[in-house]
Design an enzyme around this catalytic site. Structure first.
Site, PDB file in Angstrom:
ATOM      1  CG  ASP A  47     -26.597 -55.028  74.231  1.00 25.66           C
ATOM      2  OD1 ASP A  47     -27.216 -55.522  75.200  1.00 25.66           O
ATOM      3  OD2 ASP A  47     -26.067 -53.911  74.292  1.00 25.66           O
ATOM      4  CD  GLU A  88     -26.901 -47.596  73.542  1.00 23.93           C
ATOM      5  OE1 GLU A  88     -26.506 -46.597  74.190  1.00 23.93           O
ATOM      6  OE2 GLU A  88     -27.440 -48.576  74.063  1.00 23.93           O
ATOM      7  CD  GLU A 140     -28.214 -46.917  80.550  1.00 27.48           C
ATOM      8  OE1 GLU A 140     -27.632 -47.917  80.059  1.00 27.48           O
ATOM      9  OE2 GLU A 140     -28.673 -45.993  79.848  1.00 27.48           O
ATOM     10  CD  GLU A 210     -26.845 -55.995  82.460  1.00 26.57           C
ATOM     11  OE1 GLU A 210     -25.966 -56.395  81.676  1.00 26.57           O
ATOM     12  OE2 GLU A 210     -27.690 -55.147  82.133  1.00 26.57           O
TER      13      GLU A 210
HETATM   14  C1  HMH Z   1     -27.899 -56.196  78.485  1.00 32.21           C
HETATM   15  N1  HMH Z   1     -27.520 -54.127  79.712  1.00 32.21           N
HETATM   16  C2  HMH Z   1     -27.631 -54.733  78.526  1.00 32.21           C
HETATM   17  N2  HMH Z   1     -27.519 -54.040  77.387  1.00 32.21           N
HETATM   18  C3  HMH Z   1     -27.288 -52.711  77.412  1.00 32.21           C
HETATM   19  N3  HMH Z   1     -27.153 -52.034  76.239  1.00 32.21           N
HETATM   20  C4  HMH Z   1     -27.156 -52.042  78.655  1.00 32.21           C
HETATM   21  C5  HMH Z   1     -27.288 -52.803  79.795  1.00 32.21           C
HETATM   22  C6  HMH Z   1     -26.844 -50.568  78.787  1.00 32.21           C
HETATM   23  O1  HMH Z   1     -27.610 -49.773  78.010  1.00 32.21           O
END
Ligand code: HMH
Length: 221
Positions: A47, A88, A140, A210
């Site tokens: 991520d 973040e 999001e 996702e």
């Molecule tokens: C895969 N989807 C993914 N990573 C993230 N950080 C977000 C959404 C939301 O910012």
């Protein structure tokens, strides 16, 4: 077009796919406390790569808003999102060191590459603002819905994962997602049929990507 609830209509129409993305076994394993920590670490490293790719994507949405939106408040919401991304990225570095993950040695896996390629395709000036901001909201919203599940009553989320869940599951992030959905709905309400079609396709593609991203983390490649 017409009514200001295109997103809600689409979510009802695609409820099964939306639930697959927001109630994935990986998220449910965090919620019930059975999560495999090596899965969590894999997710964290992947991520971080995704979020870095998310910066130029959001910059492109901001640029489209500046060019195509007739509402100046859109840009302020998106700029707030950009500021959060800065925070973040620092958080990912701190969290990675807590878990002894060397971020510089993490290579993107297939599902992550697919997702990053989609983000890149959305950057093109050919993709209009309504389509891009709908995709942005969806990206999001999936995290917001997913991680807030891990904070609800009866959840047994391990204490060392609470901060992660709060990052996307907190009320402020929830409000931000509502603002993004309002922006998407407002633009969809005045969009021509071909744009509506592309925006709905982008939403479905995000949900699919996702699910692929969670599958990767959960070791279901
Ligand atoms: C895969 N989807 C993914 N990573 C993230 N950080 C977000 C959404 C939301 O910012």
């Amino acid at each position: 077009g017409g009514k200001n609830n295109t997103i809600e209509t689409w979510l009802n129409k695609h409820r099964l796919m939306y639930n697959k993305a927001t109630q994935h076994p990986f998220i449910l394993s965090i919620r019930d406390g059975t999560v495999n920590l090596s899965s969590f670490k894999l997710w964290l490293g992947q991520d971080y790569i995704f979020v870095r790719e998310f910066v130029p994507f959001l910059a492109s949405v901001l640029l489209k808003a500046w060019k195509e939106s007739d509402d100046g408040s859109d840009m302020e919401v998106l700029l707030g999102g950009m500021a959060s991304l800065n925070d973040e990225i620092s958080w990912f570095k701190k969290e990675a060191s807590k878990w002894s993950i060397l971020l510089s040695s993490v290579a993107p896996q297939k599902a992550n590459q697919d997702y990053c390629r989609f983000l890149e395709s959305m950057i093109s000036p050919e993709v209009n603002y309504t389509v891009a901001v709908t995709a942005f909201w969806a990206i999001e919203a999936v995290y917001q819905e997913s991680f807030s599940l891990c904070l609800g009553s009866g959840s047994k989320t391990p204490i060392e994962l609470l901060e992660t869940c709060q990052r996307w599951g907190n009320d402020g992030f929830g409000q931000y997602c509502v603002s993004l959905r309002n922006i998407a709905n407002k633009n969809l309400a005045k969009a021509p049929a071909d744009v509506l079609k592309k925006a709905e396709e982008a939403l479905l593609r995000v949900l699919e990507l996702e699910v692929g991203f969670w599958n990767m983390s959960h070791g279901e490649m």
